[in-house]
Design a protein around this motif. Structure first.
Motif, mmCIF file in Angstrom:
data_model
loop_
_atom_site.group_PDB
_atom_site.id
_atom_site.type_symbol
_atom_site.label_atom_id
_atom_site.label_comp_id
_atom_site.label_asym_id
_atom_site.label_seq_id
_atom_site.Cartn_x
_atom_site.Cartn_y
_atom_site.Cartn_z
ATOM 1 N N GLU A 51 -27.212 -2.712 -19.954
ATOM 2 C CA GLU A 51 -26.970 -3.103 -18.559
ATOM 3 C C GLU A 51 -25.486 -3.356 -18.304
ATOM 4 O O GLU A 51 -25.001 -3.143 -17.195
ATOM 5 N N GLY A 52 -24.766 -3.783 -19.334
ATOM 6 C CA GLY A 52 -23.323 -3.929 -19.197
ATOM 7 C C GLY A 52 -22.654 -2.586 -18.953
ATOM 8 O O GLY A 52 -21.772 -2.458 -18.088
ATOM 9 N N LEU A 53 -23.071 -1.577 -19.695
ATOM 10 C CA LEU A 53 -22.518 -0.239 -19.510
ATOM 11 C C LEU A 53 -22.867 0.308 -18.130
ATOM 12 O O LEU A 53 -22.005 0.857 -17.433
ATOM 13 N N ARG A 54 -24.117 0.144 -17.728
ATOM 14 C CA ARG A 54 -24.522 0.615 -16.394
ATOM 15 C C ARG A 54 -23.729 -0.096 -15.295
ATOM 16 O O ARG A 54 -23.283 0.533 -14.342
ATOM 17 N N THR A 55 -23.588 -1.399 -15.431
ATOM 18 C CA THR A 55 -22.912 -2.180 -14.396
ATOM 19 C C THR A 55 -21.438 -1.819 -14.316
ATOM 20 O O THR A 55 -20.909 -1.584 -13.224
ATOM 21 N N THR A 56 -20.772 -1.769 -15.448
ATOM 22 C CA THR A 56 -19.341 -1.453 -15.410
ATOM 23 C C THR A 56 -19.104 -0.014 -14.945
ATOM 24 O O THR A 56 -18.160 0.243 -14.195
ATOM 25 N N THR A 57 -19.964 0.904 -15.336
ATOM 26 C CA THR A 57 -19.842 2.284 -14.868
ATOM 27 C C THR A 57 -20.034 2.355 -13.360
ATOM 28 O O THR A 57 -19.280 3.025 -12.651
ATOM 29 N N ARG A 58 -21.041 1.662 -12.864
ATOM 30 C CA ARG A 58 -21.319 1.622 -11.426
ATOM 31 C C ARG A 58 -20.102 1.098 -10.662
ATOM 32 O O ARG A 58 -19.663 1.684 -9.674
ATOM 33 N N VAL A 59 -19.528 0.003 -11.142
ATOM 34 C CA VAL A 59 -18.372 -0.593 -10.474
ATOM 35 C C VAL A 59 -17.160 0.339 -10.570
ATOM 36 O O VAL A 59 -16.405 0.483 -9.606
ATOM 37 N N ASN A 86 -14.049 13.441 -4.153
ATOM 38 C CA ASN A 86 -14.445 12.062 -3.894
ATOM 39 C C ASN A 86 -15.930 11.936 -3.598
ATOM 40 O O ASN A 86 -16.328 11.465 -2.552
ATOM 41 N N THR A 87 -16.731 12.347 -4.535
ATOM 42 C CA THR A 87 -18.172 12.187 -4.407
ATOM 43 C C THR A 87 -18.607 11.006 -5.259
ATOM 44 O O THR A 87 -18.286 10.929 -6.440
ATOM 45 N N LEU A 88 -19.295 10.078 -4.636
ATOM 46 C CA LEU A 88 -19.816 8.922 -5.363
ATOM 47 C C LEU A 88 -21.065 9.362 -6.121
ATOM 48 O O LEU A 88 -22.015 9.856 -5.516
ATOM 49 N N PRO A 89 -21.082 9.195 -7.443
ATOM 50 C CA PRO A 89 -22.273 9.599 -8.214
ATOM 51 C C PRO A 89 -23.507 8.795 -7.786
ATOM 52 O O PRO A 89 -23.401 7.675 -7.296
ATOM 53 N N ASP A 90 -24.660 9.394 -8.001
ATOM 54 C CA ASP A 90 -25.917 8.718 -7.690
ATOM 55 C C ASP A 90 -26.056 7.449 -8.511
ATOM 56 O O ASP A 90 -25.537 7.353 -9.631
ATOM 57 N N GLU A 91 -26.782 6.534 -7.958
ATOM 58 C CA GLU A 91 -27.009 5.230 -8.583
ATOM 59 C C GLU A 91 -28.020 5.329 -9.714
ATOM 60 O O GLU A 91 -28.987 6.082 -9.625
ATOM 61 N N ARG A 92 -27.761 4.578 -10.772
ATOM 62 C CA ARG A 92 -28.736 4.414 -11.857
ATOM 63 C C ARG A 92 -29.060 2.927 -11.901
ATOM 64 O O ARG A 92 -28.269 2.125 -12.395
ATOM 65 N N LEU A 93 -30.186 2.574 -11.351
ATOM 66 C CA LEU A 93 -30.570 1.167 -11.249
ATOM 67 C C LEU A 93 -30.857 0.565 -12.626
ATOM 68 O O LEU A 93 -31.185 1.272 -13.580
ATOM 69 N N SER A 113 -23.653 -5.683 -8.105
ATOM 70 C CA SER A 113 -23.013 -4.381 -8.290
ATOM 71 C C SER A 113 -23.861 -3.265 -7.666
ATOM 72 O O SER A 113 -23.318 -2.307 -7.108
ATOM 73 N N GLU A 114 -25.176 -3.397 -7.746
ATOM 74 C CA GLU A 114 -26.059 -2.406 -7.118
ATOM 75 C C GLU A 114 -25.921 -2.444 -5.598
ATOM 76 O O GLU A 114 -25.901 -1.392 -4.941
ATOM 77 N N ARG A 115 -25.816 -3.647 -5.037
ATOM 78 C CA ARG A 115 -25.649 -3.775 -3.583
ATOM 79 C C ARG A 115 -24.309 -3.176 -3.136
ATOM 80 O O ARG A 115 -24.237 -2.500 -2.109
#
Length: 152
Positions: A51-59, A86-93, A113-115
């Motif tokens: 979840e740390g990797l997902r969160t930091t990647t998302r941010v 400048n395409t924002l990648p899809d979210e991985r919840l 971070s998801e919000r």
């Protein structure tokens, strides 16, 4: 709506929020600094790592998108460059099973971070929708071709 219709103030506010969130995520997910992890279960460590990797990647994706917007608004990128890069990648919840293992404060940071990603994704989507609606027929066809080949 052109890219310039996304208010510079909105971009700056989101950028500041993303920077704070990135700093908070670094502090929470830095396992080297987390002394509470000693004696923790392997499942907890794995959940925190994933979840740390997902969160930091998302941010970081959000920050990259916002930096490109800032560059465009300051004249450092053309609209064509912005469209292309400048395409924002899809979210991985987050995985609910992992979330169940984490502390409430950590879960809240992940949800925050998801919000943020969802808010920026709405801006990105609206901008692209409007841009596509104002494209000339040739530009629209080129866009469809690029999208079919995964280049957009």
């Amino acid at each position: 709506m052109s890219s310039r219709d996304i208010s510079e103030e909105i971009i700056e506010d989101l950028y500041a929020e993303a920077l704070l969130l990135a700093d908070d995520a670094r502090a929470v997910f830095d396992l080297r600094m987390n002394v509470d992890m000693e004696g923790s279960s392997d499942l907890l460590r794995i959940a925190l790592s994933i979840e740390g990797l997902r969160t930091t990647t998302r941010v970081m994706h959000v920050l990259a998108w916002l930096l490109n917007q800032r560059a465009y608004l300051s004249g450092e990128l053309t609209e064509s460059q912005l469209r292309r890069h400048n395409t924002l990648p899809d979210e991985r919840l987050a995985d609910p099973a992992n979330l169940a293992l984490l502390e409430p404060e950590t879960r809240e940071l992940i949800h925050e971070s998801e919000r943020l990603h969802a808010r920026v994704a709405r801006l990105d989507h609206d901008w692209r929708q409007q841009r596509d609606a104002t494209d000339t027929p040739i530009q629209a066809m080129q866009g469809r071709i690029a999208q079919a080949f995964g280049q957009r």
